[in-house]
Design a protein around this motif. Structure first.
Motif, PDB file in Angstrom:
ATOM      1  N   SER A   1      10.929  -1.538   6.819  1.00 43.29           N
ATOM      2  CA  SER A   1      10.376  -0.191   6.620  1.00 43.29           C
ATOM      3  C   SER A   1      11.435   0.872   6.884  1.00 43.29           C
TER       4      SER A   1
ATOM      5  N   LYS B   1       9.077  -6.586   2.070  1.00 39.96           N
ATOM      6  CA  LYS B   1       8.125  -6.356   3.150  1.00 39.96           C
ATOM      7  C   LYS B   1       6.751  -6.910   2.803  1.00 39.96           C
ATOM      8  N   GLU B   2       6.387  -6.901   1.524  1.00 33.82           N
ATOM      9  CA  GLU B   2       5.085  -7.433   1.119  1.00 33.82           C
ATOM     10  C   GLU B   2       4.982  -8.922   1.424  1.00 33.82           C
ATOM     11  N   ASP B   3       6.098  -9.651   1.281  1.00 32.56           N
ATOM     12  CA  ASP B   3       6.092 -11.091   1.539  1.00 32.56           C
ATOM     13  C   ASP B   3       6.403 -11.423   2.999  1.00 32.56           C
TER      14      ASP B   3
ATOM     15  N   ARG C   1      13.046   0.291  -3.010  1.00 35.77           N
ATOM     16  CA  ARG C   1      11.928  -0.479  -3.580  1.00 35.77           C
ATOM     17  C   ARG C   1      12.096  -1.980  -3.322  1.00 35.77           C
TER      18      ARG C   1
ATOM     19  N   GLU D   1      10.912  -2.738   0.085  1.00 36.60           N
ATOM     20  CA  GLU D   1       9.454  -2.672   0.127  1.00 36.60           C
ATOM     21  C   GLU D   1       8.832  -3.922  -0.492  1.00 36.60           C
ATOM     22  N   THR D   2       9.471  -4.470  -1.519  1.00 44.15           N
ATOM     23  CA  THR D   2       8.991  -5.726  -2.112  1.00 44.15           C
ATOM     24  C   THR D   2       9.120  -6.874  -1.110  1.00 44.15           C
TER      25      THR D   2
ATOM     26  N   PRO E   1       6.211  -9.308   6.374  1.00 44.86           N
ATOM     27  CA  PRO E   1       5.951  -8.078   7.129  1.00 44.86           C
ATOM     28  C   PRO E   1       6.909  -7.932   8.315  1.00 44.86           C
TER      29      PRO E   1
END
Length: 370
Positions: free
Chosen positions: A337, A317-319, A311, A314-315, A321
């Motif tokens: 990813s 990755k939001e900021d 997780r 993934e957090t 990419p």
């Protein structure tokens, strides 16, 4: 058309200063005569080798291939017109000569040698040296790099105080509890020093000699203590593999080479370069992948779910990419990813996982900077 007894200024390339001369050329002659005030011929220049160039607003005549590099400055602009008519090659430029080709060749060879030093030899030597440096010396190196990073970060952050290290009784206890739980029975060859620093950056990195730095921004961005535990386990992987020492040696070697070229006699570039590289954790993709695998092993042995580790990726990755296509290989880290999926794949169905900290201890750790 002929040029006869026209005044000019002449530099013979052998003696200092200019001298007034007369230049002349007969209609059928193939040379330009340069004569002194008495009419004696000083030198004759073949017209086919006569060339012209500009020196500011003045026209300069010279002889192509003249080893003395003599120069002639006509006073009368009409003379240039006459000479241009007599010398069709007046504005011709010589092709790149052997000396210029050698200079270009030497420059290319020097650039190639520098690239080999920076990207092949220095990394290879760093990898070998990192395994033989005594741990006591590595700890001293880590303290120097740590102080350099602290000065740089505190200087950039106007809100920071004199020291950026965070500490509170409850927060220190929670951090120690997390380190003990994640570390388990693992034998670390250093005096392990994990600390939280007061900076909003979402980051963590390991330094030579067993130091691990967690940023306040990381604690604020994490949704649970287990996410921070995953990051801590990853950095411990770098510590055990001595990746920070490799990175420091590599950066210091590269900066040292550039320092010699740029004349940085104080060595400031070396220390600053090493600190910057360690802080940005520019490890190789292989080292990052190995640290992830080590972290998942530690989490499994500590009965901490790797799902929180996934997780956290993934957090991030939001900021930030992932790079895609060929650009992905330019990144020092594997894609977020893939790292998140790898962590999820390590979740064992039916296994009982326990949180690394209880709710109160997690709140205490998040509040460690006050």
């Amino acid at each position: 058309m002929a040029l006869q007894s026209s005044l000019a200024s002449f530099v013979d390339g052998k003696t200092a200063g200019k001298r007034d001369v007369y230049i002349e050329v007969a209609a059928t002659a193939e040379v330009l005569r340069i004569c002194d005030a008495q009419g004696d011929v000083l030198v004759e220049w073949p017209l086919k080798r006569l060339r012209r160039m500009q020196d500011g607003s003045r026209t300069v005549l010279y002889l192509d291939g003249d080893p003395d590099e003599a120069r002639l400055y006509p006073f009368n602009l009409h003379d240039e017109t006459v000479l241009a008519a007599l010398t069709p090659d007046l504005d011709k430029r010589r092709p790149i000569g052997p000396l210029v080709r050698k200079v270009i060749g030497w420059s290319v060879a020097a650039a190639a040698a520098l690239a080999v030093m920076l990207f092949v030899i220095i990394p290879s030597l760093s990898d070998q040296l990192a395994t033989v440096i005594p741990t006591e010396r590595e700890e001293r190196i880590g303290k120097v790099v740590s102080s350099q990073i602290e000065r740089a970060m505190v200087w950039q952050d106007d809100s920071a105080g004199e020291s950026w290290q965070c500490s509170s009784a409850a927060g220190d206890a929670a951090l120690a509890q997390m380190v003990t739980r994640v570390l388990g029975p693992l034998d670390v060859p250093y005096t392990l020093n994990v600390q939280v620093v007061d900076h909003p950056l979402i980051n963590a990195f390991a330094l030579p000699g067993g130091q691990v730095i967690l940023f306040r921004g990381l604690l604020e961005a994490a949704q649970s203590a287990d996410e921070v535990a995953g990051v801590l386990a990853h950095e411990l992987g770098h510590v055990i593999n001595r990746d920070p020492m490799r990175l420091t040696l590599r950066a210091a070697g590269s900066a040292g080479l550039l320092s010699l070229m740029l004349g940085d006699a104080t060595g400031g570039l070396i220390i600053a370069g090493a600190a910057d590289q360690v802080m940005n954790a520019s490890h190789t993709r292989k080292a990052e992948a190995q640290a992830d695998e080590f972290a998942l092993k530690l989490l499994d042995e500590a009965e901490i779910s790797p799902l929180a580790f996934a997780r956290f990726f993934e957090t991030l990755k939001e900021d930030s990419p992932d790079m895609t296509g060929a650009l992905e290989w330019l990144s020092s880290h594997p894609s977020l990813s893939l790292r998140a999926q790898n962590a999820r794949d390590n979740v064992q169905q039916g296994k009982t996982y326990r949180p690394v900290l209880n709710a109160q201890a997690w709140r205490d750790l998040q509040a460690i900077c006050g």
